[in-house]
Design an enzyme around this catalytic site. Structure first.
Site, PDB file in Angstrom:
ATOM      1  N   ALA A  14       0.839  -1.205   0.000  1.00  0.00           N
ATOM      2  CA  ALA A  14       0.000   0.000   0.000  1.00  0.00           C
ATOM      3  C   ALA A  14       0.871   1.252   0.000  1.00  0.00           C
ATOM      4  O   ALA A  14       0.619   2.199  -0.759  1.00  0.00           O
ATOM      5  CB  ALA A  14      -0.934  -0.007   1.206  1.00  0.00           C
ATOM      6  N   GLY A  15       1.907   1.256   0.840  1.00  0.00           N
ATOM      7  CA  GLY A  15       2.770   2.434   0.924  1.00  0.00           C
ATOM      8  C   GLY A  15       3.500   2.695  -0.381  1.00  0.00           C
ATOM      9  O   GLY A  15       3.610   3.834  -0.831  1.00  0.00           O
ATOM     10  N   HIS A 236      -7.044 -17.425   9.918  1.00  0.00           N
ATOM     11  CA  HIS A 236      -6.840 -18.235   8.713  1.00  0.00           C
ATOM     12  C   HIS A 236      -6.924 -19.706   9.101  1.00  0.00           C
ATOM     13  O   HIS A 236      -6.347 -20.113  10.095  1.00  0.00           O
ATOM     14  CB  HIS A 236      -5.471 -17.908   8.108  1.00  0.00           C
ATOM     15  N   SER A 250      -0.860 -21.379   2.612  1.00  0.00           N
ATOM     16  CA  SER A 250      -1.782 -20.591   1.792  1.00  0.00           C
ATOM     17  C   SER A 250      -3.071 -21.326   1.409  1.00  0.00           C
ATOM     18  O   SER A 250      -3.082 -22.530   1.168  1.00  0.00           O
ATOM     19  CB  SER A 250      -1.037 -20.195   0.520  1.00  0.00           C
ATOM     20  N   ARG A 285     -12.684 -18.153   4.748  1.00  0.00           N
ATOM     21  CA  ARG A 285     -11.807 -18.485   5.872  1.00  0.00           C
ATOM     22  C   ARG A 285     -12.522 -18.592   7.202  1.00  0.00           C
ATOM     23  O   ARG A 285     -12.181 -19.450   8.022  1.00  0.00           O
ATOM     24  CB  ARG A 285     -10.702 -17.433   5.952  1.00  0.00           C
ATOM     25  N   SER A 391      -6.550  -9.143  -0.368  1.00  0.00           N
ATOM     26  CA  SER A 391      -5.776  -8.199   0.446  1.00  0.00           C
ATOM     27  C   SER A 391      -4.720  -7.491  -0.405  1.00  0.00           C
ATOM     28  O   SER A 391      -4.553  -6.275  -0.298  1.00  0.00           O
ATOM     29  CB  SER A 391      -5.126  -8.890   1.634  1.00  0.00           C
TER      30      SER A 391
END
Lengths: 583, 250
Positions: A14-15, A236, A250, A285, A391
């Site tokens: 995001a940054g 999760h 994952s 999840r 995400s």
């Protein structure tokens, strides 16, 4: 014209996306990060990023992606921004591909896609099973290019302490600490964007990285920023145990055909496939975590009587596994000492992600003017439960909004901060750090953290009971009192991690209280928030966003209506397909 | 969790870059699955040496704890590696922890690896985009090329290859295997290849690819099994071709 300066705190996906967009909009950017940005927690994301490109000819579309995301989030997500994100997703994946992300390919050389939880479409683009790492590297490379061109300055090895506010309460910079020299300095900017990730470390051993304390969000919350939906913590379903952390296995393992089972009456029991025939191993999840919890804790059917079930890929072709899941299977092998190609993996749920975070408007701005937020540290895109592979998408999309919107904000902004205002705010932070240096009590900050996290993990995760949550609320207050009795074993004025951890611990306590109180108040079950005493979703009373405001007596909770302009809430179930079905 | 056994550690200490280095021994209770990071976390909770003397908790770097971020590189029993994937059960005791020697030692086990990131800047390790606005799908890539690129793209800038390299040290300008392998990666990408010449130029002068002494240590210590010596060979060939083309005026 004066230079437009944006400060971005956090150098994960995001940054970095915010940085790129702000530079393209004409700004100069200073990035502050605890670790070199290439080591940010985004590297831990494994499975992929969602984009309804429909390369498999299944009829997938951004509209179906949007519907499944809202439905998967149990209708708590504000629909306009979620829709924007889903519509942007195909171009986001194309952009990442142009940057050189080594996405897996089809025989024709197109992007390959796989399935993920809560969806019936092949919608997830992936680079082996280290997609987050590969995406982060691509953005890191683009930002390094801007750095070489003099448009970006990186402050790596700096910790955010607070924002600077002018007389009108508008954010116009930050106070930060050099983690090696332990010096505290102010930095001025037209706007500040926090992209500091989630608060997983409140729960101690999780799938999160060590920097994910939520410290920066906790700081600005105490400075007046509103925190929304804190009680929605994603657990999760499949992680492996460890003394230092719980390592994620994952969801893509199930997306590629992995099956979850345990033994019942001496036979293999594929309980997810039996209970949820429409989605099988690819239920969202929250549903899968509750099912595994039920099998182990309520039915007592965990493997060897322990908290574990099998996640099995031994029936899948080994070359295919290596090409598509190599990275995650390697983690299992290295840390557990067994080959998942030959032996089923043993897994159990672990705290993974916070749907909640800083409240932001549709421009990613918090309630503090000039302070923006993007990525996991804000609340906007996932409602009550995040779908897998959304995400990475929300981090990048949030950055694509926050970058240009923060630059736009600076251009229309009036007023500035005086040097005496800066000095007094810096002094305040220096005093806080000095107080920590002088703590001479008997408590060890790491042991207090362990107590907090064990209690939070036991009572404020998969199953929540009001009686127990009330006890936790009281104990958090006790820990806040004991916090004052911490004694430091390290008082060096150079690279002192203990001082910083102690400061972060306070912020974790403050956020823990907000999470716990939010959970106590919300008497319903919705997404990741499940109360056996209130097993149903209650839209009449609780279809609303929790908004917490800091007071020294504890969080003050208010509620806000959810934007449901496109999709009318309906019951959420995964035994039958009722979302994203072709009409 | 405690199964009654203790694990002994010998840890390099240094309060700051100008302080003299020293050693301290620690003992922590073992639990199954314990890695070096887990042991360092136990020491944080009770910072005292093996003989019971209070001390400061050692400073170390770590973040992801699953060997994808590259933070926690250190020299463990003489071998450079990631501390998170170093399981105590596989190590002889006392387990000796040292910082990498090729980078400035900031404190205890912490080092400053900024030279590695400068190397990436020097070689232009990126695909120069026209911009992030929508320009449609990227170039088609064969699955074979993708697999090759992915293997190279897993480099975490952890520094293992440089710690093991005899040619890389504070008095040499050698850029090292990690950055050279990134040149191979970006020259492999269809649009990255458009700037291949610039990257090769950066590797032609002092500190460039010709400084490699062919010790082949890098490939042996890479935690991600990146074919670093193959990369160096391939890039050397690209540099030679580029130099010949330049000489002939192409």
């Amino acid at each position: 014209m004066a230079e437009t300066k944006i400060i971005i705190v956090g150098g994960g996906l995001a940054g970095l996306m915010t940085t790129i967009k702000a530079v393209e909009a004409g700004a100069m950017v200073d990035i502050f990060s605890i670790v070199p940005v290439k080591r940010s927690h985004s590297v831990c994301a494994q499975g992929g990023i969602n984009a309804s490109v429909n390369t498999k000819g299944e009829g997938d579309s951004p509209q179906i992606h949007f519907e499944e995301t809202i439905y998967g989030g149990d209708f708590l997500g504000n629909q306009l921004p979620v829709k924007g994100m889903c519509e942007a997703s195909p171009n986001i994946v194309y952009l990442l591909d142009r940057m050189g992300v080594p996405f897996n390919r089809t025989p024709e050389g197109n992007l390959d896609f796989r399935r993920f939880g809560g969806s019936r479409y092949h919608r997830t683009a992936f680079a082996g099973a280290t997609t987050g790492q590969q995406l982060l590297y691509a953005l890191d490379e683009q930002v390094r290019r801007f750095e070489a061109e003099g448009k970006v300055k990186k402050y790596e090895g700096w910790e955010f302490l607070s924002i600077l506010k002018d007389g009108k309460g508008s954010c116009c910079g930050i106070v930060a600490l050099d983690l090696i020299r332990m010096e505290i300095h102010p930095f001025l900017a037209g706007a500040v964007v926090l992209a500091t990730g989630g608060p997983g470390l409140i729960f101690g051993k999780t799938t999160n990285s060590l920097t994910n304390t939520g410290g920066a969000a906790g700081s600005v919350y105490q400075e007046g920023a509103i925190y929304a939906n804190g009680e929605f913590i994603q657990v999760h379903p499949t992680a492996i145990s460890g003394g230092d952390k719980l390592r994620l296995i994952s969801e893509s393992v199930r997306g590629e055909g992995g099956r979850v089972w345990t033994l019942k009456d001496g036979k293999r029991w594929y309980f997810l496939e039996e209970w949820y025939p429409a989605y099988g191993n690819l239920v969202p999840r929250d549903i899968a975590s509750r099912a595994i919890y039920k099998v182990c804790r309520e039915l007592g059917l965990g493997i060897d009587g322990k908290d574990q079930v099998y996640l099995d890929v031994t029936h899948i072709d080994k070359k295919r596994l290596r090409e598509r899941l190599g990275g995650v299977l390697e983690i299992y092998e290295k840390f557990m000492g067994e080959s998942p190609y030959e032996v089923p993996m043993k897994v159990f749920p672990a705290v993974h992600y916070s749907m909640g975070g800083l409240w932001v408007d549709f421009d990613q701005m918090t309630n503090i003017s000039g302070l923006f937020a993007a990525g996991e540290c804000e609340y906007q895109y996932h409602g009550a439960n995040r779908l897998g592979a959304n995400s990475l998408l929300s981090c990048i999309y949030g950055g694509m909004i926050a970058g240009p919107k923060s630059v736009e904000f600076v251009k229309s902004k009036a007023g500035s901060i005086t040097s005496s205002e800066v000095d007094s705010q810096v002094l305040e932070q220096k005093q806080t750090i000095e107080e920590i240096y002088n703590m001479q009590g008997v408590e060890n900050p790491h042991r207090l953290h362990q107590e907090l996290s064990e209690m939070m993990t036991s009572h404020v995760t998969i199953v929540r009971e009001n009686k127990k949550i009330e006890v936790v609320c009281g104990k958090i207050r006790d820990l806040m009192v004991r916090y004052q009795k911490i004694g430091l074993s390290d008082t060096n004025r150079w690279a002192n991690g203990e001082v910083l951890f102690t400061r972060q611990l306070w912020n974790m306590l403050v956020l823990a209280e907000l999470i716990t109180l939010g959970a106590l108040q919300r008497d319903e079950s919705r997404g990741a928030h499940y109360k056996p005493g209130f097993p149903d979703r209650n839209d009449e009373e609780w279809l609303k966003t929790t908004k917490a405001t800091y007071t020294s007596q504890g969080p003050r909770l208010e509620y806000e209506a959810v934007d449901i302009q496109y999709l009318k809430p309906r019951p959420r179930r995964y035994d039958q397909a009722t979302a994203g079905v072709k009409k | 969790m405690n199964s009654g056994k203790n694990v002994r550690f010998r840890i390099h200490r240094r309060e700051n870059p100008s302080a003299p280095p020293r050693w301290e021994e620690f003992e922590v209770s073992y639990y199954p699955g314990m890695n070096v990071i887990g042991a360092l976390m136990e020491i944080q909770k009770n910072p005292a040496t093996a003989d019971g003397k209070p001390t400061t908790p050692p400073a170390w770097e770590a973040n992801c704890l699953e060997e994808v971020c590259g933070s926690c590189t250190m020299v463990i029993n003489g071998a450079v590696r990631q501390a998170c994937s170093a399981l105590v059960v596989n190590l002889s005791q006392p387990i000796e922890l040292r910082p990498m020697s090729k980078f400035p030692n900031l404190r205890d086990l912490k080092v400053d690896r900024s030279r590695m990131f400068e190397g990436l800047k020097k070689v232009g390790a990126w695909v120069p985009l026209d911009g992030t606005h929508a320009l449609g799908a990227g170039p088609k890539v064969s699955p074979e090329t993708q697999q090759k690129a992915y293997a190279l793209s897993r480099c975490m800038t952890c520094g293992c290859c440089l710690e093991a390299c005899p040619q890389y040290h504070s008095r040499s300008q050698f850029i090292g295997a990690a950055a050279i392998s990134q040149v191979r990666l970006f020259n492999l990408h269809p649009s990255g290849a458009m700037n291949a010449g610039e990257r090769l130029e950066a590797l032609m002068g002092p500190g460039g690819v010709s400084n490699c002494g062919n010790a082949q240590n890098c490939v042996k210590v890479c935690p991600k099994e990146i074919p670093l010596t193959t990369s160096i060979g391939e890039v050397e060939w690209q540099v030679t071709q580029h130099a010949i083309k330049k000489l002939l005026g192409f």
